[in-house]
Design a protein around this motif. Structure first.
Motif, PDB file in Angstrom:
ATOM      1  N   ALA A  34       0.846  -1.200   0.000  1.00 22.52           N
ATOM      2  CA  ALA A  34       0.000   0.000   0.000  1.00 22.52           C
ATOM      3  C   ALA A  34       0.881   1.249   0.000  1.00 22.52           C
ATOM      4  O   ALA A  34       0.616   2.206  -0.725  1.00 22.52           O
ATOM      5  CB  ALA A  34      -0.928  -0.014   1.203  1.00 22.52           C
ATOM      6  N   ALA A  35       1.954   1.197   0.810  1.00 20.74           N
ATOM      7  CA  ALA A  35       2.865   2.352   0.868  1.00 20.74           C
ATOM      8  C   ALA A  35       3.529   2.572  -0.484  1.00 20.74           C
ATOM      9  O   ALA A  35       3.707   3.719  -0.931  1.00 20.74           O
ATOM     10  CB  ALA A  35       3.924   2.115   1.953  1.00 20.74           C
ATOM     11  N   LEU A  36       3.870   1.493  -1.155  1.00 19.76           N
ATOM     12  CA  LEU A  36       4.496   1.635  -2.477  1.00 19.76           C
ATOM     13  C   LEU A  36       3.491   2.210  -3.484  1.00 19.76           C
ATOM     14  O   LEU A  36       3.839   3.094  -4.280  1.00 19.76           O
ATOM     15  CB  LEU A  36       5.038   0.287  -2.969  1.00 19.76           C
ATOM     16  CG  LEU A  36       5.744   0.366  -4.333  1.00 19.76           C
ATOM     17  CD1 LEU A  36       7.000   1.240  -4.262  1.00 19.76           C
ATOM     18  CD2 LEU A  36       6.112  -1.014  -4.855  1.00 19.76           C
ATOM     19  N   ALA A  37       2.249   1.715  -3.409  1.00 17.95           N
ATOM     20  CA  ALA A  37       1.205   2.226  -4.323  1.00 17.95           C
ATOM     21  C   ALA A  37       1.086   3.741  -4.168  1.00 17.95           C
ATOM     22  O   ALA A  37       0.934   4.465  -5.152  1.00 17.95           O
ATOM     23  CB  ALA A  37      -0.118   1.535  -4.044  1.00 17.95           C
ATOM     24  N   GLU A  38       1.180   4.178  -2.939  1.00 21.76           N
ATOM     25  CA  GLU A  38       1.116   5.619  -2.641  1.00 21.76           C
ATOM     26  C   GLU A  38       2.273   6.357  -3.322  1.00 21.76           C
ATOM     27  O   GLU A  38       2.078   7.371  -3.994  1.00 21.76           O
ATOM     28  CB  GLU A  38       1.214   5.793  -1.123  1.00 21.76           C
ATOM     29  CG  GLU A  38       1.041   7.196  -0.652  1.00 21.76           C
ATOM     30  CD  GLU A  38      -0.345   7.377  -0.025  1.00 21.76           C
ATOM     31  OE1 GLU A  38      -0.565   8.413   0.575  1.00 21.76           O
ATOM     32  OE2 GLU A  38      -1.183   6.456  -0.150  1.00 21.76           O
ATOM     33  N   LEU A  39       3.481   5.833  -3.130  1.00 26.81           N
ATOM     34  CA  LEU A  39       4.665   6.465  -3.744  1.00 26.81           C
ATOM     35  C   LEU A  39       4.538   6.476  -5.271  1.00 26.81           C
ATOM     36  O   LEU A  39       4.866   7.469  -5.921  1.00 26.81           O
ATOM     37  CB  LEU A  39       5.939   5.704  -3.357  1.00 26.81           C
ATOM     38  CG  LEU A  39       6.414   5.841  -1.912  1.00 26.81           C
ATOM     39  CD1 LEU A  39       7.585   4.893  -1.645  1.00 26.81           C
ATOM     40  CD2 LEU A  39       6.819   7.283  -1.621  1.00 26.81           C
ATOM     41  N   VAL A  40       4.072   5.361  -5.827  1.00 31.56           N
ATOM     42  CA  VAL A  40       3.973   5.229  -7.284  1.00 31.56           C
ATOM     43  C   VAL A  40       2.970   6.238  -7.853  1.00 31.56           C
ATOM     44  O   VAL A  40       3.173   6.785  -8.944  1.00 31.56           O
ATOM     45  CB  VAL A  40       3.576   3.776  -7.670  1.00 31.56           C
ATOM     46  CG1 VAL A  40       3.173   3.668  -9.131  1.00 31.56           C
ATOM     47  CG2 VAL A  40       4.723   2.824  -7.363  1.00 31.56           C
ATOM     48  N   SER A  41       1.904   6.490  -7.094  1.00 33.47           N
ATOM     49  CA  SER A  41       0.868   7.396  -7.605  1.00 33.47           C
ATOM     50  C   SER A  41       1.324   8.855  -7.554  1.00 33.47           C
ATOM     51  O   SER A  41       0.773   9.714  -8.236  1.00 33.47           O
ATOM     52  CB  SER A  41      -0.433   7.226  -6.816  1.00 33.47           C
ATOM     53  OG  SER A  41      -0.223   7.703  -5.494  1.00 33.47           O
ATOM     54  N   GLY A  42       2.363   9.126  -6.758  1.00 37.20           N
ATOM     55  CA  GLY A  42       2.890  10.493  -6.697  1.00 37.20           C
ATOM     56  C   GLY A  42       3.773  10.783  -7.905  1.00 37.20           C
ATOM     57  O   GLY A  42       4.001   9.913  -8.745  1.00 37.20           O
ATOM     58  N   ASP A  43       4.296  11.995  -7.966  1.00 35.13           N
ATOM     59  CA  ASP A  43       5.141  12.342  -9.108  1.00 35.13           C
ATOM     60  C   ASP A  43       6.606  12.072  -8.748  1.00 35.13           C
ATOM     61  O   ASP A  43       7.327  12.948  -8.311  1.00 35.13           O
ATOM     62  CB  ASP A  43       4.934  13.809  -9.505  1.00 35.13           C
ATOM     63  CG  ASP A  43       5.721  14.136 -10.779  1.00 35.13           C
ATOM     64  OD1 ASP A  43       6.080  13.191 -11.500  1.00 35.13           O
ATOM     65  OD2 ASP A  43       5.982  15.326 -11.016  1.00 35.13           O
TER      66      ASP A  43
END
Ligand SMILES: *Cc1c(COP(=O)(O)O)cnc(C)c1O
Length: 377
Positions: free
Chosen positions: A159-168
């Motif tokens: 979930a934390a990675l998904a968050e990072l990936v969705s950012g720029d």
């Protein structure tokens, strides 16, 4: 031909060319294996895993040949391997580093156009830092642990990675990937479990294509193929699935030279430790390869070599540079100084040697040393 080999050819070389052993690598068979695997996964594509110097067979030669047959994705394990391979390949090929990056390699990796497999949040952040430093977008593959506990982002950090990936972040994700722990065992329940876990990863990162199967995974069926498969051992002729007929063509042949023959009476001790005692008059030959050449010491008194299709058992302990074999089953005088015996070939597969040595074909293949004369065909 290297300089040493050339010198030997010019010298007093015997009928066999003077080398202690000949490792023949059939690049045409390699190419046919690639095409067989590519057809199996089509319309998905097949990469080539060329880590550990293409399982010992020569990453430069292997990658060049497979590129000519349409392969464009090459996986190595370590950054240093990618550094060596990248300049040898055409610009349309991509080199991926399975182990990801050690801190400090990021800028060199970006500069060389090598694609890291990101295995952790930390590696993601370091790669994102590199993108920021260089003020350009950088490519990456995201690896997830789906049940092997070796490499990849663990489930609790997804979930934390998904968050990072969705950012720029400045990172372009090319694939999401994972690795199967039991793909060579078609009956293992772990395959289905990992496949289901990979489906959950894919659902969480639906924008990215999936890279999943190794050699064994390719033969587990469509559900394991994703868009890109990563075969290694099957390219090199190893069996993708244990306990089933091997659909791949052999790529390596190894012949080793006899350096001495003798006949010993009953009661003679043979080899280090005197552990083997001849039970009757025995004709022996000593061949010029040992554990330093990748024939494990565990073959002592267990393995064999072949001549004219006749099995010649290893007697006594495998030495560093030589092995003694019982040649009593051959006509007298058949083997003499410089004669060749088959270690890997039509009568003995990689899997046969691996079984006798108590290991796997991968370990035999990657261990074959550098004292054999290599002949690419
Ligand atoms: C070594 C490796 C492969 C290739 O596996 P084979 O069983 O040789 O086909 C594929 N993916 C990963 C992550 C690997 O480490």
């Amino acid at each position: 031909m290297d300089g040493v080999t050339k010198t030997m050819r010019q010298g007093e070389a015997g009928a066999t060319g003077g080398a202690s052993g000949y490792l023949a690598i059939d690049l045409a068979a390699l190419a046919r294996n690639y095409e067989r695997l590519a057809a199996e996964v089509a319309p998905a594509r097949a990469a080539a895993v060329v880590k550990a110097d293409a399982y010992g067979l020569g990453a430069a030669r292997v990658a060049e040949r497979l590129h000519a047959h349409g392969c464009r994705h090459f996986f190595v394990a370590q950054f240093v391997e990618a550094l060596r391979l990248r300049p040898l390949l055409a610009a349309d090929a991509t080199v991926f580093v399975l182990n990801g990056l050690q801190p400090g390699n990021e800028l060199a990796c970006a500069r060389e156009g090598i694609v890291p497999v990101i295995n952790s949040l930390e590696q993601w952040r370091q790669w994102a830092d590199a993108a920021r430093t260089l003020a350009r977008r950088l490519p990456a593959v995201l690896q997830f642990d789906t049940g092997m506990s070796r490499l990849g982002v663990p489930p609790e950090e997804r979930a934390a990675l998904a968050e990072l990936v969705s950012g720029d972040s400045g990172i372009d994700v090319l694939f999401v990937m994972s690795h199967l722990a039991c793909a060579d065992d078609a009956d293992s329940a772990q395959n289905g479990e990992q496949s289901a876990e990979m489906a959950r990863v894919s659902a969480q990162f639906p924008q990215f294509p999936v890279c999943f199967a190794n050699s064994g995974g390719i033969f587990l069926g469509k559900a394991y193929h994703g868009v890109l498969a990563r075969p290694g051992i099957a390219l090199y002729g190893g069996a993708p699935t244990a306990g089933r007929a091997n659909p791949m063509e052999p790529v390596v042949k190894l012949d080793v030279a006899v350096v001495q023959t003798r006949t010993v009476p009953a009661g003679t001790r043979i080899g280090y430790g005197g552990s083997h005692v001849a039970t009757g008059p025995t004709r022996l030959a000593t061949i010029a390869a040992g554990y330093a050449d990748g024939l494990p010491r565990s073959l002592s008194d267990r393995g064999a070599v072949y001549c004219d299709g006749v099995r010649l058992p290893i007697v006594g302990r495998v030495s560093m540079d030589s092995i003694t074999i019982d040649v009593s089953a051959l006509p007298e005088g058949r083997l003499k100084l410089g004669s060749l015996v088959e270690v890997l070939g039509p009568h003995q597969t990689l899997e046969d040697v691996a079984r006798d040595a108590g290991t796997i074909a991968y370990e035999i293949l990657t261990g074959l040393g550098h004292r054999y004369e290599r002949q690419y065909r």
